[in-house]
Each structure stands twice: as C-alpha cells, then as structure tokens.
Design a protein around this motif. Sequence first.
Motif, short mmCIF file in Angstrom:
data_model
loop_
_atom_site.label_atom_id
_atom_site.label_comp_id
_atom_site.label_asym_id
_atom_site.label_seq_id
_atom_site.Cartn_x
_atom_site.Cartn_y
_atom_site.Cartn_z
N PRO A 170 -0.21 -16.87 -23.62
CA PRO A 170 0.87 -17.11 -22.66
C PRO A 170 0.36 -17.15 -21.22
N THR A 171 1.08 -17.83 -20.37
CA THR A 171 0.73 -17.89 -18.95
C THR A 171 1.53 -16.84 -18.19
N ARG A 172 1.00 -16.43 -17.07
CA ARG A 172 1.67 -15.41 -16.26
C ARG A 172 2.90 -15.99 -15.58
N THR A 173 3.95 -15.18 -15.54
CA THR A 173 5.21 -15.60 -14.96
C THR A 173 5.31 -15.14 -13.51
N LEU A 174 6.32 -15.64 -12.80
CA LEU A 174 6.50 -15.29 -11.41
C LEU A 174 6.76 -13.80 -11.23
N ASP A 175 7.57 -13.21 -12.12
CA ASP A 175 7.87 -11.79 -11.97
C ASP A 175 6.63 -10.92 -12.16
N PHE A 176 5.61 -11.42 -12.87
CA PHE A 176 4.35 -10.68 -12.99
C PHE A 176 3.74 -10.46 -11.60
N TYR A 177 3.68 -11.52 -10.83
CA TYR A 177 3.06 -11.44 -9.50
C TYR A 177 3.92 -10.63 -8.54
N LEU A 178 5.22 -10.70 -8.68
CA LEU A 178 6.10 -9.90 -7.83
C LEU A 178 5.91 -8.41 -8.09
N VAL A 179 5.86 -8.04 -9.38
CA VAL A 179 5.63 -6.64 -9.73
C VAL A 179 4.24 -6.19 -9.27
N LEU A 180 3.25 -7.05 -9.44
CA LEU A 180 1.90 -6.73 -9.02
C LEU A 180 1.82 -6.48 -7.52
N LEU A 181 2.46 -7.36 -6.75
CA LEU A 181 2.35 -7.31 -5.29
C LEU A 181 3.16 -6.17 -4.68
N PHE A 182 4.37 -5.97 -5.18
CA PHE A 182 5.27 -5.04 -4.50
C PHE A 182 5.40 -3.68 -5.18
N LEU A 183 4.86 -3.52 -6.39
CA LEU A 183 4.99 -2.23 -7.08
C LEU A 183 3.63 -1.66 -7.49
N VAL A 184 2.85 -2.42 -8.24
CA VAL A 184 1.60 -1.89 -8.77
C VAL A 184 0.53 -1.75 -7.68
N PHE A 185 0.33 -2.81 -6.92
CA PHE A 185 -0.75 -2.77 -5.91
C PHE A 185 -0.55 -1.67 -4.87
N PRO A 186 0.65 -1.47 -4.32
CA PRO A 186 0.81 -0.38 -3.33
C PRO A 186 0.41 0.99 -3.88
N ILE A 187 0.71 1.26 -5.16
CA ILE A 187 0.35 2.56 -5.74
C ILE A 187 -1.13 2.60 -6.09
N TRP A 188 -1.62 1.55 -6.72
CA TRP A 188 -3.02 1.50 -7.15
C TRP A 188 -3.98 1.57 -5.97
N SER A 189 -3.60 1.03 -4.82
CA SER A 189 -4.52 0.94 -3.67
C SER A 189 -4.58 2.20 -2.83
N ILE A 190 -3.73 3.19 -3.10
CA ILE A 190 -3.74 4.42 -2.28
C ILE A 190 -5.11 5.10 -2.29
N PRO A 191 -5.77 5.29 -3.44
CA PRO A 191 -7.11 5.90 -3.39
C PRO A 191 -8.11 5.07 -2.59
N ILE A 192 -8.01 3.76 -2.64
CA ILE A 192 -8.94 2.89 -1.90
C ILE A 192 -8.74 3.07 -0.40
N PHE A 193 -7.50 3.04 0.06
CA PHE A 193 -7.22 3.23 1.49
C PHE A 193 -7.59 4.65 1.93
N SER A 194 -7.42 5.62 1.02
CA SER A 194 -7.79 7.01 1.36
C SER A 194 -9.29 7.13 1.57
N TRP A 195 -10.07 6.55 0.67
CA TRP A 195 -11.53 6.55 0.82
C TRP A 195 -11.93 5.86 2.12
N SER A 196 -11.33 4.73 2.41
CA SER A 196 -11.67 3.97 3.62
C SER A 196 -11.38 4.78 4.87
N PHE A 197 -10.22 5.43 4.91
CA PHE A 197 -9.84 6.21 6.09
C PHE A 197 -10.75 7.42 6.27
N VAL A 198 -11.04 8.14 5.19
CA VAL A 198 -11.88 9.33 5.29
C VAL A 198 -13.29 8.95 5.73
N LEU A 199 -13.85 7.92 5.13
CA LEU A 199 -15.20 7.49 5.51
C LEU A 199 -15.25 7.01 6.95
#
Length: 531
Positions: A13-42
Amino acid sequence: MSLPISEHPPHVPTRTLDFYLVLLFLVFPIWSIPIFSWSFVLYELRVGGIWGLSWYRKAFFTYALAEVLFSIYYYTLHKFVDGPCPIPPANPDELILAFKRIVQSGLTNLPEDGNDEETLDISRPGSPAEAIEMLSPTDPRAVDFQNQFRNWFGGVPWSQIRRQEMCAWLYWSLFYERLPEFDKIQPTRLKVLLHCLDLIEKRTGTRFPEGSNPSVLPRLLTLDPVIIWWRPLIYYLTIALCDFIMKQLLVYVGNMTHGTRHGLDYLVRIPPTWDASKGPTPIVFLYGLGIGLPQYCTIICSLLTRFPNRPLFILLQPHLSQQIFHPRFLSPKNRKETTNVMRQLLIDLGWVPKPADGSAQKRGADDSKPRGITLASHSNGSYVHAWFLKDAPDLVARSLFIDPVAFCCWEGDLCLKFLYNPATTGIQLVMNYFVSTEVGIVNLLRKQFDWSSNTLFFEEIPHARDPSRNKFIVANDDVVLSAQRIKRYLVSHGVRKGLYYNSQGQHGLALIPGTEGFNESIKWLDEPEHY
C-alpha cells in the motif's frame, strides 16, 4: 488460468495523507524532544556560562539534561530487550499437539454457518478426527492454508519458500532458537522438527524444494532485531501521572482497593452485600496494550457504575501499559506464575471453590459454594484469558472476549500487521509509534511471546457454543487482527448467538459507551446466570 491466491505477490500500500499529518503534528514533536534536548545541552556546555543563565533557562537546561540522561537509560533498555530470547522451549509432546491442532484447523469442510457434528471427535469438538493426509496443492483447503501461512515469510508467493527457510521458521517456533546445521541438531529435536515439517507439507499439499532462497526470510519473532522508537522522559512521566490519578480515583471514588500478591498488582471492589454463592459472578477484567488504566477508564468506570452490587477485579499489567518506572516493567510473569498466583488470590477472595471443593460439576449440586468468575478481556488481554482457560478452566464460569487476538494467531496476520509491516495510514502510525515500538511492549511481544501458550483453540473453551457462557465481540474494520478469519473460525465451529460481529466497528470501539459493541457486552454481562 488465474494464479491461486497463495501465489499473488504481497500487496504494497501507499502512504495516505493522514499518515503525513500524524507524522508531522503528533509523532515528530514527541519523538524529537530527546534530539532537541541533546542539542541544547551540548550547545550550552560548549559556549559555557551555564551559571550565568536566567532562571528559566536554567530550568530548561535542567529539564533538557534530565531528558539526555533518560535517553541514555532508554538506550540501555533497548540493548537489553534486543538481547537473547529468555523463553525456554515447551514440552515436545505439547508442541506437536499444538501443531496438529493448527494443521487440523480448517481441514474438515465445516460449513461457514455451523459445524457438521458427524465429522467431529466428541472429546474435542470443532476439530477433525480423521488422520492428516497429503492434500492436493490445488485443494481449496491447502490453498487457503498456504495463503495464510505465507504471512510468516512476508507474504511472498508460496512457491518461493524453500525447505531451509521453512525449517528455520519451524525450529524457531518449536525451540525459540536459530536453526543450526542439520548434523548438529539434537536427535530428539530433529525428530520433532521433521514431524512438524511433514504436517505442514501434508496440510499445504506441497513438498518444499530443497535448498535456500535468501530473498525469502522467515519472521522469527523473538530472534529478529527489534525496532524501538525514542520516547522522551516527559512522555513516561505524563503516563505515570495519569495512571496515578486514575488509580486514586478508583480507590477513593470507586471504592476499590489496590493490592499486590507475589508481584501481581490489582484493583478490587467487593460490595458488602454481595453473596458468593447466590450473587452474580465477579467480573475479572484483563486489559490490552496501551497505557493501562487511563486508556480503559471508560469501560472500568462503566463496570463500576452499571454493576454496583457485583465484585470487580482489574489485573494491573505494567509491562503492557508503558509503566517504565515499575520494577517489573521488563520482567512480566509467565503463564504458570500468573495462573498460580491468580488461583490462590481468587480462592482467598472467596470467588472460586477451594481445590477440596471438587469440580465444577459438583459445585452445581452445592449452592453454598462460589460459582467462579466472569473473565472479560480485551485485545492482548485475551492471551492471559487463554492461560486461564488452559490451566484453570474450573475457575471461569463465563468468558467475554472483546477484539480477541488469541484466536488464529498461528496464521501470522497479527504478527505481520502489528510488528513488521510499515505504517501507511494515520491510525497505523499511531499504533506503530505509541504502541508497537515502545520498549516494554516490544519486550513483551518480541522477547517474551510464547505462541503455544498464547494461542487459544476452540476446543479449549469450556461450553464454547453456549451463548450464556461465552461471548465474542469482533469488529470487521480491525487494523490489528484479521476479524474475518476469526469470525470464520468461530462460526464454522458452531458459535452463532455467542458471536457479535460489528461490520463497521474498529479495534477498541466496543470499549466506548454508547457503541453497539459496548452495549452488547454490557447486555451480556447483565444477563441472568443459569448454570
């Protein structure tokens, strides 16, 4: 001539529009917190002047540092879970019996609207009694089995599977180990392996070509490398806080008691006027994967309010509800431990007869003895439900299955959909990130999964065709399991009135008050108990 369904290439199957919406506005903000934390501390450590920061930047630095330290801890958990499989192999005789039941499933041409009593062994209703013989490769029963079984190989055409890969899958499913060279396999194990290989070949009507096909790899659930996505500390703190609040509400508002018995946590409410011998059977609820009490608060509160004069027991399972701060988060109790502890606990509560009280049949002659429990489970909770029915069927008077995953799990649909297939829709991405790639759930499903214990066969359910004793709630549009296959399996074995099949329902919808599945569950629980 058209190809049989087992030779069709896997659907991509191909990815649907709601996949990218969930990725951008829900998953990525939570998943990226450790990355931004490392960047800020360093960054702050590199430029220096930490002690000269304003109070709010110091507070943010402290939080970011906590996220950094937690990410290191999370990485150690990831490496631990990705280690060796701790499950010991089951008894060889038990495994062979399980494989026989698998290949016998669907072997007899049971009509889809019921069962042919004349072809069934009375001692094992719903399973064929005839010997397992070699089918024709074009036999519809063989093609259907090929089509479902190839899920364990990524859904590739059946003809592409070679003997080496099938033996690798069988050896894993039998002994939870990788297939060694044939001359190094223990004689007893080799005998079991070849016997099960012969059963599969007879059931599919094919002989696997010798050799190997490296492009077709079997899914070795407990041995394959695991996929775990990052989660921040704040994510787990939020879950822990919600769980704590919900637990306090159930204790102080719902009049429940929080207890622990030999490592098993639970909540229980016993109305003071309830009579063990004459009152309705207590409800024991087993929830599924997710975040535990906060996720199941609606159905738990409904059970408390709709059945105020009935005992309610909630088995708390931190290993499948993302309670990372719980001491048993990565060490769930196995089948034997769980059923043994639960049996003694239910005896102490006075909900089930003591062993000296005799069998369920004798209980019917003595109205002063407790009649057992009503066991209700949702999704992954049906695995523990299966343990009860296998090891302690005398404790269970009635069973309610909501979105059960314990049926037909040998077919590989659940494994492929939930753990291996990449998400292509928004709801699949939500399930993927928030459930199936969380470290505790990955540990449970990928390293602690015992398929022979978790698989529930029809003949293991007492009074399975009695709608007053067993109820099955299945939703057609279930993204986790193959609802059509489960419906076909149950109906073909004679389950009619006891099955509620929601043609437009989804996984978990029956837990929401007001929905058809929820109303059907409550109605069944409220029925008079005549047995």
